[in-house]
Write an enzyme that holds these catalytic residues in place. Structure first.
Site, PDB file in Angstrom:
ATOM      1  N   ARG A 160      18.327   9.600  -0.556  1.00 48.48           N
ATOM      2  CA  ARG A 160      18.036   8.174  -0.388  1.00 48.48           C
ATOM      3  C   ARG A 160      17.913   7.572  -1.788  1.00 48.48           C
ATOM      4  NH1 ARG A 160      12.303   6.571   2.310  1.00 48.48           N
ATOM      5  NH2 ARG A 160      11.638   6.972   0.179  1.00 48.48           N
ATOM      6  N   THR A 169       0.937   1.306  -7.076  1.00 49.71           N
ATOM      7  CA  THR A 169       1.681   2.413  -6.487  1.00 49.71           C
ATOM      8  C   THR A 169       2.153   3.426  -7.520  1.00 49.71           C
ATOM      9  OG1 THR A 169       3.781   2.942  -5.388  1.00 49.71           O
ATOM     10  CG2 THR A 169       3.714   0.878  -6.581  1.00 49.71           C
ATOM     11  N   TYR A 209      10.734  -2.257  -5.985  1.00 53.67           N
ATOM     12  CA  TYR A 209       9.377  -2.245  -5.436  1.00 53.67           C
ATOM     13  C   TYR A 209       8.370  -1.860  -6.523  1.00 53.67           C
ATOM     14  CZ  TYR A 209       5.281  -0.270  -3.174  1.00 53.67           C
ATOM     15  OH  TYR A 209       3.992   0.040  -2.840  1.00 53.67           O
ATOM     16  N   ALA A 227      -1.236  -7.749   0.451  1.00 52.95           N
ATOM     17  CA  ALA A 227      -0.175  -8.545   1.084  1.00 52.95           C
ATOM     18  C   ALA A 227       1.120  -8.427   0.288  1.00 52.95           C
ATOM     19  CB  ALA A 227      -0.613 -10.000   1.172  1.00 52.95           C
ATOM     20  N   ALA A 228       1.901  -7.392   0.591  1.00 51.66           N
ATOM     21  CA  ALA A 228       3.133  -7.162  -0.171  1.00 51.66           C
ATOM     22  C   ALA A 228       4.103  -6.332   0.668  1.00 51.66           C
ATOM     23  CB  ALA A 228       2.815  -6.425  -1.469  1.00 51.66           C
ATOM     24  N   TYR A 274      -0.884  -1.962   7.663  1.00 51.43           N
ATOM     25  CA  TYR A 274      -1.332  -0.574   7.891  1.00 51.43           C
ATOM     26  C   TYR A 274      -2.578  -0.249   7.052  1.00 51.43           C
ATOM     27  CZ  TYR A 274      -1.217   4.525   7.252  1.00 51.43           C
ATOM     28  OH  TYR A 274      -1.554   5.848   7.138  1.00 51.43           O
ATOM     29  N   ILE A 275      -2.447  -0.347   5.736  1.00 50.37           N
ATOM     30  CA  ILE A 275      -3.592   0.043   4.897  1.00 50.37           C
ATOM     31  C   ILE A 275      -4.673  -1.031   4.964  1.00 50.37           C
ATOM     32  CG2 ILE A 275      -4.325   0.739   2.591  1.00 50.37           C
ATOM     33  CD1 ILE A 275      -1.409   1.618   2.071  1.00 50.37           C
ATOM     34  N   ARG A 327       5.766  15.035  -2.596  1.00 50.51           N
ATOM     35  CA  ARG A 327       4.900  13.862  -2.644  1.00 50.51           C
ATOM     36  C   ARG A 327       3.442  14.294  -2.461  1.00 50.51           C
ATOM     37  NH1 ARG A 327       8.803  12.286  -4.476  1.00 50.51           N
ATOM     38  NH2 ARG A 327      10.164  10.545  -3.915  1.00 50.51           N
ATOM     39  N   LYS A 383       5.416  -4.277  -8.474  1.00 52.66           N
ATOM     40  CA  LYS A 383       3.990  -3.949  -8.545  1.00 52.66           C
ATOM     41  C   LYS A 383       3.522  -3.801 -10.000  1.00 52.66           C
ATOM     42  CE  LYS A 383       2.723  -3.535  -4.150  1.00 52.66           C
ATOM     43  NZ  LYS A 383       1.472  -3.418  -3.389  1.00 52.66           N
TER      44      LYS A 383
HETATM   45  N1  UDP Z   1      11.967  10.899   3.878  1.00 49.78           N
HETATM   46  C1  UDP Z   1      12.882  11.677   4.567  1.00 49.78           C
HETATM   47  N2  UDP Z   1      13.295  11.256   5.800  1.00 49.78           N
HETATM   48  C2  UDP Z   1      12.845  10.111   6.377  1.00 49.78           C
HETATM   49  C3  UDP Z   1      11.883   9.327   5.668  1.00 49.78           C
HETATM   50  C4  UDP Z   1      11.473   9.747   4.406  1.00 49.78           C
HETATM   51  O1  UDP Z   1      13.335  12.727   4.079  1.00 49.78           O
HETATM   52  O2  UDP Z   1      13.281   9.782   7.485  1.00 49.78           O
HETATM   53  C5  UDP Z   1      11.523  11.347   2.549  1.00 49.78           C
HETATM   54  C6  UDP Z   1      11.810  10.377   1.416  1.00 49.78           C
HETATM   55  O3  UDP Z   1      13.137  10.524   0.934  1.00 49.78           O
HETATM   56  C7  UDP Z   1      10.750  10.810   0.411  1.00 49.78           C
HETATM   57  C8  UDP Z   1       9.564  11.221   1.287  1.00 49.78           C
HETATM   58  O4  UDP Z   1      10.118  11.459   2.586  1.00 49.78           O
HETATM   59  O5  UDP Z   1      11.200  11.957  -0.286  1.00 49.78           O
HETATM   60  C9  UDP Z   1       8.490  10.158   1.402  1.00 49.78           C
HETATM   61  O6  UDP Z   1       9.127   8.930   1.730  1.00 49.78           O
HETATM   62  P1  UDP Z   1       8.326   7.694   2.325  1.00 49.78           P
HETATM   63  O7  UDP Z   1       9.341   6.644   2.655  1.00 49.78           O
HETATM   64  O8  UDP Z   1       7.417   8.162   3.412  1.00 49.78           O
HETATM   65  O9  UDP Z   1       7.374   7.227   1.131  1.00 49.78           O
HETATM   66  P2  UDP Z   1       7.720   6.794  -0.389  1.00 49.78           P
HETATM   67  O10 UDP Z   1       7.655   8.080  -1.172  1.00 49.78           O
HETATM   68  O11 UDP Z   1       9.051   6.140  -0.403  1.00 49.78           O
HETATM   69  O12 UDP Z   1       6.594   5.884  -0.717  1.00 49.78           O
END
Ligand code: UDP
Length: 331
Positions: free
Chosen positions: A282, A117, A141, A74-75, A11-12, A221, A145
């Site tokens: 999550r 990251t 993850y 590449a990760a 993607y990036i 975020r 990194k």
């Molecule tokens: N998120 C969510 N529902 C989803 C996917 C992501 O609520 O189906 C939330 C996730 O818990 C986080 C934010 O969206 O708070 C960003 O998550 P993403 O996986 O996009 O990026 P990350 O912050 O993990 O790099």
């Protein structure tokens, strides 16, 4: 001289390759296509299919091509997957960096720009996060990194390989011309998932947790457009070529958006209702991650063009609505 983009089919990476090509730069792509797409690679780039953990593969590229700098994407990058499969992340991400740096040392390649990251910071002590803040990752993850950053630090001291670590916050959006975009299988990231609901490909969005320590209870975020991110890499290459010391920069917008705010913005951009429900937290998600990004602006001269999440979502929507099956839709 060429730039080697490791992970240039992802993607990036694919947006980086497009940006470099549009700046008239010669580009070589290395990608094992494990998560990337052949069709995402700009046709003006020279493509080598293979794995950066394979030393012979890297030697072939460095022997055949006149590589000046490596940009390393590449990760693996999925936080929840790294919680359940940590060794996969240490093998590919951290392990891949060992082979890459050894090959760079032996072929006398002196510059590397690296995708780091916000996840290296773990649970930040204050917001916005500065580059000098402690790095204590809370998921494999982020740790994979951080270990890569530290390896580059010691490889610089021992072999003089200069690096720029760019610590991305949340990357979203797509090339504004709609030719390339985000296509992960399975998709886990917030913006593409919201847009898949808007397209009717998913029934509803599950918002993971609304009891975080944030204004509306959902995670906050910091979203940055993928083309702005690519521009920062080009500036980082120039920074190294100018003879500067190794360094690390946050790449974010300095503004946080909650998951609920992102959903609302996507409803406005798409005009679709986008049903959503609150789901359990999550694992591995810190409450908030917002970047202090003035260092990149001041030192690299980074000037991001997308400062409104609506515009970021609009470019992603252009890609998703014209490629409902991602790269499978091409031709
Ligand atoms: N998120 C969510 N529902 C989803 C996917 C992501 O609520 O189906 C939330 C996730 O818990 C986080 C934010 O969206 O708070 C960003 O998550 P993403 O996986 O996009 O990026 P990350 O912050 O993990 O790099």
């Amino acid at each position: 001289m060429a730039i080697l983009v490791a992970g240039g089919a992802g993607y990036i990476g694919s947006h980086m390759v497009k940006d470099l090509v549009e700046h008239g730069q010669e580009v070589v792509v290395a990608d094992n296509l494990s998560t990337g797409h052949r069709d995402a690679i700009n046709p003006k780039a020279k493509f080598y299919e293979g794995d950066i953990r394979d030393r012979k593969f890297l030697d072939k590229i460095f022997d055949n091509e006149d590589i000046e700098a490596v940009v390393h994407f590449a990760a693996f990058s999925i936080v929840p997957e790294s919680m359940s499969k940590p060794l996969k992340y240490f093998d590919n991400n951290t392990g891949g960096m060992i082979t890459l740096l050894e090959a760079m040392r032996d072929h006398n390649i002196k510059y590397i720009v690296f995708s780091s990251t916000a996840a290296t910071y773990g649970v930040p002590e204050h917001m916005p996060i500065k580059e000098t803040d402690p790095q204590n990752p809370i998921n494999p993850y982020g740790l994979s990194k951080l270990m890569m950053e530290k390896m580059m630090h010691w490889a610089d001291k021992a072999y003089g390989i200069k690096f720029v670590a760019l610590r991305y916050f949340n990357v979203a959006g797509a090339a504004p011309d709609g030719t390339i975009g985000e296509d992960h299988g399975p998709e886990t990231h917030l913006v593409p998932i919201i847009l898949q609901v808007a397209q009717g490909k998913r029934k509803e969005l599950s918002i993971f947790g609304d009891d975080y320590n944030t204004p509306d209870g959902t995670n906050v975020r910091d979203y940055v457009h993928v083309m702005d991110l690519a521009d920062a890499h080009i500036l980082a290459i120039k920074y190294l070529e100018a003879g500067n010391e190794s360094n690390a920069f946050n790449l974010g917008s300095s503004t946080g958006f909650s998951n609920k705010q992102m959903l609302e913005a996507a409803r406005e951009v798409t005009g679709e209702p986008i049903p959503a429900k609150i789901a359990p937290r999550r694992p591995g998600d810190p409450d908030s991650l917002v970047a202090a990004s003035d260092k990149a602006r001041n030192v690299l001269g980074w000037d991001p063009k997308y400062d409104d999440v609506h515009d970021i979502i609009a470019t992603a929507w252009k890609w998703h609505s014209t490629h409902p099956k991602g790269y499978d839709d091409r031709d």
